[in-house]
Structures are given as structure tokens and as C-alpha cells.
Design a protein around this motif. Structure first.
Motif, PDB file in Angstrom:
ATOM      1  N   LYS A   7       0.765  -1.199   0.055  1.00 21.02           N
ATOM      2  CA  LYS A   7      -0.039  -0.041   0.096  1.00 21.02           C
ATOM      3  C   LYS A   7       1.059   1.401   0.051  1.00 21.02           C
ATOM      4  O   LYS A   7       1.952   1.386   0.592  1.00 21.02           O
ATOM      5  N   GLU A   8       0.305   2.198  -0.854  1.00 18.49           N
ATOM      6  CA  GLU A   8       1.076   3.589  -0.512  1.00 18.49           C
ATOM      7  C   GLU A   8      -0.026   4.503  -0.273  1.00 18.49           C
ATOM      8  O   GLU A   8      -1.003   4.728  -0.865  1.00 18.49           O
ATOM      9  N   HIS A   9       0.428   5.489   0.806  1.00 15.34           N
ATOM     10  CA  HIS A   9      -0.643   6.573   1.018  1.00 15.34           C
ATOM     11  C   HIS A   9       0.016   7.781   0.640  1.00 15.34           C
ATOM     12  O   HIS A   9       1.307   7.962   0.967  1.00 15.34           O
ATOM     13  N   LEU A  10      -0.612   8.686   0.199  1.00 10.80           N
ATOM     14  CA  LEU A  10      -0.449   9.919   0.111  1.00 10.80           C
ATOM     15  C   LEU A  10      -1.213  11.030   0.626  1.00 10.80           C
ATOM     16  O   LEU A  10      -2.355  10.931   0.729  1.00 10.80           O
ATOM     17  N   TYR A  11      -0.590  11.620   1.550  1.00  9.86           N
ATOM     18  CA  TYR A  11      -1.216  12.607   2.461  1.00  9.86           C
ATOM     19  C   TYR A  11      -0.894  14.148   2.227  1.00  9.86           C
ATOM     20  O   TYR A  11       0.492  14.288   2.296  1.00  9.86           O
ATOM     21  N   LYS A  12      -2.007  14.974   2.215  1.00  9.91           N
ATOM     22  CA  LYS A  12      -1.731  16.393   1.892  1.00  9.91           C
ATOM     23  C   LYS A  12      -1.494  17.046   3.466  1.00  9.91           C
ATOM     24  O   LYS A  12      -2.744  16.842   4.059  1.00  9.91           O
ATOM     25  N   ILE A  13      -0.834  17.621   4.050  1.00  4.64           N
ATOM     26  CA  ILE A  13      -0.368  18.309   5.172  1.00  4.64           C
ATOM     27  C   ILE A  13      -0.224  19.598   5.142  1.00  4.64           C
ATOM     28  O   ILE A  13       0.751  20.289   4.456  1.00  4.64           O
ATOM     29  N   LEU A  14      -1.040  20.468   5.858  1.00  4.46           N
ATOM     30  CA  LEU A  14      -1.132  21.883   5.803  1.00  4.46           C
ATOM     31  C   LEU A  14      -0.042  22.345   7.038  1.00  4.46           C
ATOM     32  O   LEU A  14      -0.212  21.700   8.142  1.00  4.46           O
ATOM     33  N   VAL A  15       0.864  23.131   6.919  1.00  2.00           N
ATOM     34  CA  VAL A  15       1.613  23.737   8.007  1.00  2.00           C
ATOM     35  C   VAL A  15       1.080  25.112   8.170  1.00  2.00           C
ATOM     36  O   VAL A  15       1.615  26.095   7.301  1.00  2.00           O
ATOM     37  N   ILE A  16       0.429  25.620   9.121  1.00  2.00           N
ATOM     38  CA  ILE A  16      -0.177  26.945   9.234  1.00  2.00           C
ATOM     39  C   ILE A  16       0.208  27.516  10.568  1.00  2.00           C
ATOM     40  O   ILE A  16       0.594  26.764  11.535  1.00  2.00           O
ATOM     41  N   GLY A  17       0.027  28.777  10.588  1.00  2.00           N
ATOM     42  CA  GLY A  17       0.157  29.534  12.091  1.00  2.00           C
ATOM     43  C   GLY A  17       0.670  31.048  11.675  1.00  2.00           C
ATOM     44  O   GLY A  17       0.937  31.350  10.380  1.00  2.00           O
ATOM     45  N   ASP A  18       0.729  31.827  12.515  1.00  2.00           N
ATOM     46  CA  ASP A  18       1.037  33.098  12.608  1.00  2.00           C
ATOM     47  C   ASP A  18       2.481  33.361  11.854  1.00  2.00           C
ATOM     48  O   ASP A  18       3.200  32.217  11.964  1.00  2.00           O
ATOM     49  N   LEU A  19       2.950  34.467  11.274  1.00  2.00           N
ATOM     50  CA  LEU A  19       3.999  34.458  10.607  1.00  2.00           C
ATOM     51  C   LEU A  19       5.117  34.598  11.605  1.00  2.00           C
ATOM     52  O   LEU A  19       5.082  35.131  12.645  1.00  2.00           O
ATOM     53  N   GLY A  20       6.195  34.110  11.009  1.00  2.00           N
ATOM     54  CA  GLY A  20       7.528  33.969  11.735  1.00  2.00           C
ATOM     55  C   GLY A  20       7.787  33.128  13.247  1.00  2.00           C
ATOM     56  O   GLY A  20       8.551  33.146  13.803  1.00  2.00           O
ATOM     57  N   VAL A  21       6.581  31.971  12.998  1.00  2.00           N
ATOM     58  CA  VAL A  21       6.533  31.159  14.228  1.00  2.00           C
ATOM     59  C   VAL A  21       7.625  30.028  14.099  1.00  2.00           C
ATOM     60  O   VAL A  21       8.174  29.175  14.820  1.00  2.00           O
ATOM     61  N   GLY A  22       8.048  29.796  12.630  1.00  2.00           N
ATOM     62  CA  GLY A  22       9.087  28.696  12.409  1.00  2.00           C
ATOM     63  C   GLY A  22       8.480  27.641  11.395  1.00  2.00           C
ATOM     64  O   GLY A  22       8.855  26.386  11.575  1.00  2.00           O
ATOM     65  N   LYS A  23       7.498  27.783  10.761  1.00  2.00           N
ATOM     66  CA  LYS A  23       6.817  26.867   9.891  1.00  2.00           C
ATOM     67  C   LYS A  23       7.775  26.165   8.994  1.00  2.00           C
ATOM     68  O   LYS A  23       8.046  25.105   8.724  1.00  2.00           O
ATOM     69  N   THR A  24       8.602  27.337   8.251  1.00  2.00           N
ATOM     70  CA  THR A  24       9.353  26.757   7.202  1.00  2.00           C
ATOM     71  C   THR A  24      10.556  26.058   7.826  1.00  2.00           C
ATOM     72  O   THR A  24      11.136  25.003   7.354  1.00  2.00           O
ATOM     73  N   SER A  25      10.956  26.410   8.954  1.00  2.00           N
ATOM     74  CA  SER A  25      12.037  25.787   9.816  1.00  2.00           C
ATOM     75  C   SER A  25      11.802  24.443  10.112  1.00  2.00           C
ATOM     76  O   SER A  25      12.604  23.480   9.732  1.00  2.00           O
ATOM     77  N   ILE A  26      10.585  24.368  10.576  1.00  2.00           N
ATOM     78  CA  ILE A  26      10.135  22.817  11.005  1.00  2.00           C
ATOM     79  C   ILE A  26      10.079  21.984   9.907  1.00  2.00           C
ATOM     80  O   ILE A  26      10.637  20.831   9.919  1.00  2.00           O
TER      81      ILE A  26
END
Lengths: 212, 460
Positions: A7-26
Motif C-alpha cells: 500500500k502507498e498512502h499519499l497525504y496532504k498536510i498543511l503547516v499553518i500559523g502566525d508569521l515567523g513562528v517557524g513553519k518553514t524551519s520545521i
């Protein structure tokens, strides 16, 4: 899909939150195993892919890094479509970013519902925990209770810089996504994850999820 | 873009350019930008036949020069931009500019002091303590402040009196401006988040140049405070950083950036960019219906992948100096459907049509959509160059992945040429569509029209 041996699963996950909290870094830490203090602000949306082995199955995660500024909200929210899970991130050193968490959660829930009418699995990340825990300790917030009340399936203190709890948080989210997927396939199984908010939008939104 | 194809020897590195125009000696001795650069007010552009003896600039020649040479050479860029973006009126003499410069300096300082008095707590940048570079940046910036204060104390009596008068004037001018405390605080909060995330890897921000991050901050806050209808939006730091790097002067960057924003602030409002993306889609529909159909499918949402391209003028898509050159070319508005030259060519075409139809009716080349800016043609050229790959992307995820992967791989000269071609063909087709519908085509008249149009282009 159920009949495949591997089985292969494909999941779309959103990373959201206030600006500059570190979304890109995570995301960079999770996917590329590195950290830089100098990432540029995300404009619009960015995107990364992570492949996991999960009980002899392959799980592909599409991580959508969505710019935090309110003003372009209407534009970036088109990317919510068909997501199966989400991280909502705040910065433990900035109380305002925590206050924005409920706003992001409400926004997410109002714009995104699974085929069975439930909300997508969402994990709360208290990022930059290497820099202090002001928000968590000073305000007397009971995080467990906060998560229950606001419909998060779990929360983690994370640090993209020191690589703390990122994998754990992702595993938690994947676990809940898989559970909710099974739940959708066998819609008889009672939900045991979160108290259910009775906003049944299944009828209007099912057409959005044809691909599943 | 002929000059470029043959390898324009004047296209030297950014490093050299700043060194020659601002008496620095490369990145190692990079300093924090000056507050004002009075010497440039009387400096002369060396571009041929662009400046007269008193220092007035022939604006259309300047723009034409920039467009046809594929940008201005980096050593002349700082001065050229002061005219191009309108901080110096092209019709002003060198003498007038010296006075104007003083006025602009004083006005900016009065504006800056006004928000600083209103929110004293915002005078210092919010630091999180773990960014050692930023702490150094603050130190370099403070050093500059101290030096400037010293210099202003050393002024002669005559200069002091003149400055005092200008200051009084400026205070009266801004007396009635009021700020919304919450809005301004929110803007400053975002600015403080974004400024450290400006592209610090640029040589401009190396060593003592780090202090320029703080200069950027002051400019952005001042802009946000005095333009509450736009305030601050993410991406403005990147744009403003361009001006700061090229002009290397705080006051001039503020005014040039403000002039630029007069035209483009709409992109930074909630609905502005949405409209631009819709226009891009409409243009692609004209140029390549199958690709348009593929990209639009059920809704416009797939098109949002060019959000960043159009907001930042492709800043992150091309190599830094190329992106700067493209920004300059786009800013000279030479090849636009609303430009004087295109208009004149179309006017002559209209006159010609009147004679050949002999009905005297008011005819318009209606098919042309003047909202299609050259920037949109650049975007379309990129999409068309990658047409086959895009057609193979089955969904929005792959589209986004593919287009994000284009960062840093694009060749500006080839894109410019292609964009010109699309622009030309679009004008041509619109004229033909019109003439076929309205009257018998008259070959010689057509050629006349296309000759006028063609003369706008550099490609042969």
C-alpha cells in the motif's frame, strides 16, 4: 487501493500559523534535516515532500508551507483543499502567536471538512522551545485541556533548531490521519479521538473529495 | 537586447558598481547606508544625450536606453534609478535638485520622528536574543546614528537656519497626520519579523553592511505609518531592499520606494494580486488556449503558483543581479500596450483605417487589452517555455513543485526575447482580427503599422 499488497498512502498536510513562528524551519528540519536562522519569509506557498515507511507501507507526505500573513489569506486558503491533516504552529516566546492559534483552527475547520463531515486531524506545535517556555508556563494554560477544547489530536513542544520532537509530532499526525482514513472507510466505527463538534457538512462537501 | 547578447562589457559585478559609485572598496569595507547623498543631486548621467547642460533628463530617452540596452550599467544605476522611479523629477536642473534633496531629507526625518514619538517602544527593534548577527547589526546601525548626530552639530550657522525653516515647513505639512496605534504596532511586529528574513546573504548585508537591515526597518515603518491604506505586507521588505542596495542611502530609498508603491501598492492589498493573476490567466488564454485550459481546469486556483513571481517581480526566480536588471527593465514601462509609442502606432493605424473605409466612424482597435503589462508577458514567456512540462503536470501539487523548481534556472535574456515576441505577436494579431472584421485589408497600411510597432523592439 485496498487490494494492493504494497500500500502507498499519499497525504496532504498543511503547516499553518502566525508569521515567523517557524513553519518553514520545521519543514526543512523534518525533510532536509537541517536548520538555518536565515530563511526568507514564505511568499504565497512552498512545498516539500517526505517519504516514510509505516508498517511495511509507504507513506508520502506533501507538506504545504503556507505564508502566515493574514492579508493574503484569501489567496493562500485555496491550498487547504483536500488536505488530510494539519500542523498549527505557534512560537512559545510570543504570546500573540498562541492567541492566534484558535483563529487558525477555526479558519481551518470552517474551510475544510473530511468526506464524513469530521474535521481533519490537527496537531499543535509549540515551537522554539529551546528559547524558553514563557507562553506555556506564565499564562497557566493547561495544554491538554486546551487541545481537548479546541479539537487538536495532540500537541508537542518542538524546536526546529535543536531538532526536538519534530519526528514525534509528525508520527502522531500520521497515526491520526491513518485512523481517520480507516474511520471514513468503515463509517460505522465510532470516533474515539476527539469530542465531535456537530457541524455536519458532509452533504455539501463530499463532491470535493471525489478522488478519495 | 543586442548589447547583452554580444556581452556588454559594462555589465560588471554588483560589487564593483557599488564600489565605484559610493567610494567603497568591496564587501570587506561595506558600511551602513548614508542618510542622505547630496552629491548625487548634482552628479551627471553619462548616458549619451540623456542629460542637458543644466542637468535636466530626457525621460523617454532614459527609458528607451534602459530598455534597449537591457538595463543600465551597474555603476550608473544608482543615479538612473533616482530619475527612473521619480524621486528626482526629470525636468529638474541640478541646482533645483540640491534644494529638493535637502527638503526630502528633512521631511523624511520629521516623518520618522513622528512615529518614534508616537510609539517610543518601537524605536528599538524587537530582538529574540539568539540571532547574534542581528545584535551586531544593531551595533553598526547605532554607530552610524552617533556619527550622523556629530555631523549635524558641526553644521554652519547658515545651513542650520535653512534646515530649521525646512523643518518647520515639514512639521506643518505632517501636523494633521494621525496614526492608529494598534495597526501601526501590528505593522511593526511583522516588519520586525521580516526584516531579519531579508536576503542577508547578499554582499550588501555583509560585515558592517548588516546594519542596513536596521535602515530597511526604519524605512518600512515610516512608509507603513504614513500609508495606512497599504501599511506593511510581506514581500515589501524584499522590494525595498532592492532600492536600498542600489541607492545605498536611507532618504533616497524611502522616497524612491514610495514613488514605486504609488503605482504598485495595489498588489500588496488583499485583492490586488488576485486581479493580476486573473489577468495573467486571461493573457495566456490569448496566447495559448490549450495551456490555459490545462492550467485552469476547474477553477483559477491552480494559477496561484505565480503568486510570488508577480508579487516580487520574479525576484527569487532569477539570479540576483539578473532579477535586478529585469526589475529595472520592467520599471521603465517602455514596452507597454499603453506606452506612447504603441499608442502612436495604433493612432496612425486608426487614421489609416478611416481613410480606407471612408465611413468616418470612430474605430478602435478594441481587441487589445491594455491591462496586459509587459510583466505579464514575461510571466507568460516563462510558462510557454516550459509548456510541455506544465502540460504533463496532472495536478496542482505537481504544478507547484515544478514551478518552484524553476527558481534559479531561468535565463533572463532568452525570456526577454520571447516575451517581446509574444508581445509583438499579440499586437499584430489584435490588429488583424480587427481589420478582418471591419474592412478589406490594405497591405501597405498594415505594414506601416507594423513598422511603427516593430521600431519599438530591439529584436530583429
Amino acid at each position: 487501493m485496498q487490494n494492493n499488497h504494497h500500500k502507498e498512502h499519499l497525504y496532504k498536510i498543511l503547516v499553518i500559523g502566525d508569521l515567523g513562528v517557524g513553519k518553514t524551519s520545521i519543514i526543512k528540519r523534518y525533510v532536509h534535516h537541517n536548520f538555518s536562522p536565515n530563511y526568507r519569509a514564505t511568499i504565497g506557498v512552498d512545498f516539500a515532500l517526505k517519504v516514510l515507511n509505516w508498517d511495511q507501507e509507504t507513506v508520502r507526505l506533501q507538506l504545504w508551507d503556507i505564508a502566515g500573513q493574514e492579508r493574503f489569506g484569501n489567496m493562500t486558503r485555496v491550498y487547504y483543499r483536500e488536505a488530510m491533516g494539519a500542523f498549527i504552529v505557534f512560537d512559545v516566546t510570543r504570546p500573540a502567536s498562541f492567541e492566534a492559534v484558535t483563529k487558525w483552527k477555526e479558519d481551518l475547520d470552517s474551510k475544510l471538512t473530511l468526506a464524513n463531515g469530521k474535521h481533519v486531524a490537527t496537531v499543535l506545535l509549540a515551537n522554539k522551545c529551546d528559547q524558553g517556555r514563557d507562553v506555556l508556563t506564565n499564562n497557566g494554560i493547561k495544554m491538554e485541556q486546551f487541545c481537548q477544547e479546541n479539537g487538536f489530536v495532540g500537541w508537542y513542544e518542538t524546536s526546529a533548531k535543536e531538532n526536538i520532537n519534530i519526528d514525534e509530532a509528525a508520527n502522531c499526525l500520521v497515526k491520526h490521519i491513518i485512523a481517520s482514513e480507516k474511520d471514513m472507510l468503515q463509517s460505522e466505527v465510532p470516533d474515539t479521538i476527539t469530542p465531535q463538534l456537530e457541524k455536519d457538512k458532509g452533504g455539501t462537501c463530499s463532491s470535493c473529495f471525489r478522488s478519495q | 537586447m543586442e548589447a547583452l547578447n554580444t556581452g556588454n562589457p559594462r555589465q560588471t559585478s554588483e560589487e564593483q558598481s557599488t564600489a565605484s559609485s559610493h567610494q567603497l572598496h568591496g564587501g570587506s569595507q561595506r558600511r551602513v547606508a548614508a542618510i542622505s547623498s547630496p552629491a548625487l543631486a548634482v552628479a551627471r548621467l553619462t548616458l549619451p544625450r540623456v542629460m542637458d547642460a543644466e542637468g535636466r533628463v530626457d525621460e523617454s530617452r532614459l527609458r528607451m536606453h534602459i530598455f534597449k540596452n537591457g538595463g543600465v550599467c551597474p555603476s550608473e544605476r544608482g543615479l538612473a534609478w533616482r530619475f527612473l522611479f521619480g524621486m528626482y523629477p526629470c525636468g529638474s536642473t541640478a541646482l533645483e535638485r540640491s534644494l529638493l534633496q535637502e527638503q526630502l531629507v528633512v521631511r523624511y526625518q520629521v516623518m520618522k520622528r513622528k512615529w518614534q514619538h508616537f510609539l517610543p517602544s518601537a524605536m528599538r527593534m524587537h530582538l529574540n536574543g539568539t540571532d547574534a548577527e542581528l545584535l551586531a547589526a544593531v551595533r553598526y546601525f547605532d554607530q552610524r546614528q552617533a556619527q550622523t548626530q556629530q555631523q549635524s552639530q558641526d553644521r554652519s550657522e547658515a545651513v542650520r537656519v535653512r534646515m530649521a525653516f525646512l523643518e518647520l515647513q515639514a512639521q506643518i505639512l505632517f501636523e494633521r497626520v494621525t496614526f492608529d496605534r494598534e495597526e501601526l504596532q501590528e505593522a511593526i511586529r511583522i516588519i520586525d519579523k521580516d526584516v531579519p528574513r531579508t536576503n542577508r546573504d547578499l554582499s550588501y548585508y555583509q560585515n558592517e553592511g548588516l546594519g542596513n537591515l536596521l535602515v530597511l526597518r526604519e524605512i518600512l515603518i515610516t512608509y507603513a505609518a504614513f500609508h495606512p491604506e497599504v501599511s506593511y505586507a510581506q514581500g515589501m521588505n524584499d522590494l525595498c531592499s532592492r532600492f536600498l542596495e542600489v541607492l545605498d542611502c536611507e532618504v533616497d530609498t524611502f522616497w524612491s520606494f514610495s514613488c514605486y508603491m504609488e503605482k504598485f501598492s495595489r498588489d500588496f492589498r488583499a485583492d490586488g494580486l488576485h486581479r493580476k493573476i486573473e489577468l495573467e490567466a486571461a493573457l495566456l488564454k490569448e496566447l495559448d488556449p490549450p495551456l490555459y485550459a490545462h492550467l485552469v481546469k476547474d477553477n483559477m486556483e491552480r494559477f496561484t503558483f505565480c503568486h510570488r513571481w508577480l508579487l516580487l517581480g520574479f525576484q527569487r526566480e532569477f539570479e540576483h543581479s539578473e532579477a535586478l536588471r529585469l526589475f529595472e527593465i520592467l520599471s521603465c514601462d517602455h514596452l507597454e500596450l499603453i506606452s506612447q509609442q504603441v499608442d502612436r502606432a495604433r493612432y496612425q493605424e486608426r487614421v489609416a483605417q478611416k481613410f480606407s473605409t471612408e465611413d468616418g466612424s470612430e474605430s478602435e482597435l478594441q481587441a487589445i487589452n491594455t491591462d496586459f503589462t509587459f510583466e505579464l508577458f514575461i510571466c507568460a514567456a516563462i510558462l510557454l517555455e516550459h509548456r510541455e512540462s506544465l502540460l504533463q503536470c496532472p495536478d496542482d501539487v505537481q504544478l507547484l513543485q515544478y514551478t518552484n523548481g524553476l527558481q534559479g534556472t531561468l535565463d533572463l535574456n532568452s525570456i526577454l526575447k520571447k516575451a517581446e515576441n509574444h508581445f509583438y505577436n499579440y499586437c499584430k494579431r489584435c490588429a488583424w482580427d480587427y481589420t478582418n472584421g471591419r474592412c478589406r485589408p490594405d497591405r501597405s497600411k498594415h505594414e506601416d503599422f507594423f513598422y511603427h510597432l516593430r521600431s519599438l523592439f530591439v529584436l530583429k
